[in-house]
Design an enzyme around this catalytic site. Structure first.
Site, PDB file in Angstrom:
ATOM      1  N   ASP A 232      -7.784  -9.601  -1.212  1.00 51.88           N
ATOM      2  CA  ASP A 232      -7.542  -8.100  -1.590  1.00 51.88           C
ATOM      3  C   ASP A 232      -7.187  -7.941  -2.813  1.00 51.88           C
ATOM      4  O   ASP A 232      -6.117  -7.896  -3.187  1.00 51.88           O
ATOM      5  CB  ASP A 232      -6.619  -7.687  -0.494  1.00 51.88           C
ATOM      6  CG  ASP A 232      -6.024  -6.152  -0.735  1.00 51.88           C
ATOM      7  OD1 ASP A 232      -6.790  -5.649  -1.462  1.00 51.88           O
ATOM      8  OD2 ASP A 232      -4.953  -5.876  -0.063  1.00 51.88           O
TER       9      ASP A 232
ATOM     10  N   GLU B 279      -0.661 -15.994  -3.765  1.00 47.95           N
ATOM     11  CA  GLU B 279      -0.168 -15.095  -4.695  1.00 47.95           C
ATOM     12  C   GLU B 279       0.530 -15.504  -5.976  1.00 47.95           C
ATOM     13  O   GLU B 279       1.221 -16.404  -5.906  1.00 47.95           O
ATOM     14  CB  GLU B 279       0.671 -13.912  -3.916  1.00 47.95           C
ATOM     15  CG  GLU B 279       1.410 -12.946  -4.749  1.00 47.95           C
ATOM     16  CD  GLU B 279       0.431 -11.920  -5.245  1.00 47.95           C
ATOM     17  OE1 GLU B 279       0.316 -11.609  -6.761  1.00 47.95           O
ATOM     18  OE2 GLU B 279      -0.264 -11.473  -4.318  1.00 47.95           O
TER      19      GLU B 279
ATOM     20  N   GLN C 202       0.987  -1.219   0.112  1.00 47.57           N
ATOM     21  CA  GLN C 202       0.087   0.037   0.067  1.00 47.57           C
ATOM     22  C   GLN C 202       0.797   1.395  -0.036  1.00 47.57           C
ATOM     23  O   GLN C 202       1.831   1.318   0.585  1.00 47.57           O
ATOM     24  CB  GLN C 202      -0.816  -0.097   1.268  1.00 47.57           C
ATOM     25  CG  GLN C 202      -1.806  -1.055   1.302  1.00 47.57           C
ATOM     26  CD  GLN C 202      -3.023  -0.757   0.147  1.00 47.57           C
ATOM     27  OE1 GLN C 202      -3.001   0.042  -0.339  1.00 47.57           O
ATOM     28  NE2 GLN C 202      -4.165  -1.826   0.307  1.00 47.57           N
TER      29      GLN C 202
ATOM     30  N   CYS D 279     -10.271  -1.871  -3.671  1.00 46.28           N
ATOM     31  CA  CYS D 279      -9.715  -0.603  -4.022  1.00 46.28           C
ATOM     32  C   CYS D 279     -10.874   0.214  -5.122  1.00 46.28           C
ATOM     33  O   CYS D 279     -10.454   1.103  -5.826  1.00 46.28           O
ATOM     34  CB  CYS D 279      -8.403  -0.564  -4.582  1.00 46.28           C
ATOM     35  SG  CYS D 279      -8.019  -1.685  -5.623  1.00 46.28           S
TER      36      CYS D 279
ATOM     37  N   TYR E 283      -4.775 -13.171  -2.728  1.00 36.44           N
ATOM     38  CA  TYR E 283      -3.729 -11.895  -3.210  1.00 36.44           C
ATOM     39  C   TYR E 283      -3.211 -11.466  -2.170  1.00 36.44           C
ATOM     40  O   TYR E 283      -3.303 -10.336  -1.698  1.00 36.44           O
ATOM     41  CB  TYR E 283      -4.986 -10.739  -3.596  1.00 36.44           C
ATOM     42  CG  TYR E 283      -5.974 -11.372  -4.875  1.00 36.44           C
ATOM     43  CD1 TYR E 283      -5.489 -11.352  -5.974  1.00 36.44           C
ATOM     44  CD2 TYR E 283      -6.985 -11.898  -4.367  1.00 36.44           C
ATOM     45  CE1 TYR E 283      -6.372 -11.733  -6.926  1.00 36.44           C
ATOM     46  CE2 TYR E 283      -8.267 -12.461  -5.365  1.00 36.44           C
ATOM     47  CZ  TYR E 283      -7.742 -12.331  -6.737  1.00 36.44           C
ATOM     48  OH  TYR E 283      -8.536 -12.745  -7.728  1.00 36.44           O
TER      49      TYR E 283
END
Length: 373
Positions: free
Chosen positions: A302, A254, A204, A329, A233
């Protein structure tokens, strides 16, 4: 990243000297008008000139002292600013200088020719930066010059990396990286944990609000210390390891191999032993877990802005977790995926917005979904 308890150290700026010179010019005009008799209020004109001279002189003196200070302390880490935009701007100017002086062509999206595509600067909470230049090729001319310009512009840099991106798409990052100087990773501290971050690893951009975001995700997960959590993720394992402190077991998945390598190293550095990391596409990983009969109590997702594929939603729901924590997001794809989860028997019961991008209309959203069938 900014430390909320720090004030960034101000650097020399050309704006204030120019403002000071302009005020001195206005003072000159006022005095000249008073002497020429072209103003009806000569005393006020002179008084205004005195004020302008005082302010203009102060601005010039202050910026001169700032410039001297910057020059004397440019190699002193204690004077480096921790505002990431300062270093991003400095790196951009260094790259422009390299392009001009070495005659390196920039990439043209229409013709797909040229070399320099993107500049990527990641800054940690200590004010250190890792620089990556993404190019349409495997090397650059005068690479030593590029390194020299970057090191001059960013005395806090820990490394300069060259990224290869020859794909005719709008993607920023590539698939190969080569270290031109220094380290190819940056270290940062988040939520009391230490993280090693390579260029491709997601992280982030807003350090302080990321801590708020992850604390919210852990709260929504409702962990008591006995749960098994699946984190899709997972990136460099940030949420995975934050949740591991409150869960019995956490598995992260991931697709980026470098991120998984970082995640494993980070868990080792932080002494967290109740985590596992698997490299693979989220849809394939979720389907594999479901086929193996894994029954997590909580699933955390995420995803990027495109959200979840229908396959990921179906695989996650088939594992029948009690709760799903969705970190998003993009509110549009979040709404779409919440509807898909509702069709699979999960209802959204809590939601919170986190102002990850101040000054913009974008937010990060955390939603808690609970099984209702």
């Amino acid at each position: 990243m900014m430390d909320k308890n720090k004030t960034p150290k101000r650097r020399f700026s050309y704006v204030w000297p120019l403002a000071g010179l302009y005020l001195l010019y206005l003072a000159y005009q006022l005095v000249r008008n008073a002497l020429d008799g072209t103003t009806a209020y000569p005393v006020m004109a002179v008084a205004g000139a005195v004020v302008f001279i005082a302010i203009g002189g102060f601005l010039l003196y202050r910026e001169w002292k700032t410039y001297q200070y910057d020059l004397a302390h440019k190699d002193d880490p204690s004077t480096w600013s921790d505002d990431p935009t300062v270093w991003a701007d400095a790196a951009a100017e260094a790259l422009r200088r390299y392009i001009r002086e070495c005659g390196v062509p920039c990439y043209d999206e229409r013709t797909r020719r040229g070399l320099v595509r993107h500049l990527y600067v990641r800054t940690n909470s200590a004010g250190q930066s890792l620089v990556c230049v993404l190019v349409n090729g495997r090397k650059l001319p005068c690479e030593d010059a590029l390194v020299s310009f970057m090191r001059q512009a960013l005395p806090n840099a820990v490394g300069v990396v060259l990224g290869v991106n020859t794909q005719p798409t709008g993607a920023v990052l590539g698939s190969e990286y080569r270290t031109l100087w220094g380290a190819d990773v940056l270290e940062d501290t988040l939520c009391g944990l230490s993280f090693r971050l390579s260029v491709p690893s997601f992280y982030q951009v807003n350090h302080d609000m990321a801590e708020v975001l992850y604390d919210t995700a852990v709260d929504f997960a409702g962990l008591t210390g006995h749960e098994t959590v699946l984190d899709l993720y997972c990136g460099a394992g940030t949420i995975t390891q934050v949740m591991a402190r409150r869960a019995a077991r956490v598995i992260g998945a991931e697709i980026v191999p470098e991120a998984i390598a970082d995640a494993k190293e980070n868990a080792k550095r932080n002494g967290i032993g109740n985590v596992e990391f698997l490299c693979g596409d989220a849809a394939d990983a979720a389907a594999d877990f479901a086929a193996r009969g894994l029954r997590p109590d909580v699933i955390c997702v995420d995803p990027p802005r495109k959200g979840l594929s229908p396959e990921v939603v179906a695989a996650a729901a088939s594992m029948a977790p009690q709760r799903i924590v969705y970190v998003s997001c993009d509110p549009a794809t979040l709404a779409r995926d919440v509807k898909r989860f509702a069709q699979a028997g999960y209802a959204a019961v809590r939601a919170a917005a986190v102002d990850m991008f101040p000054g913009t209309a974008n937010v990060e959203t955390v939603v808690r979904l609970e099984r209702c069938v």
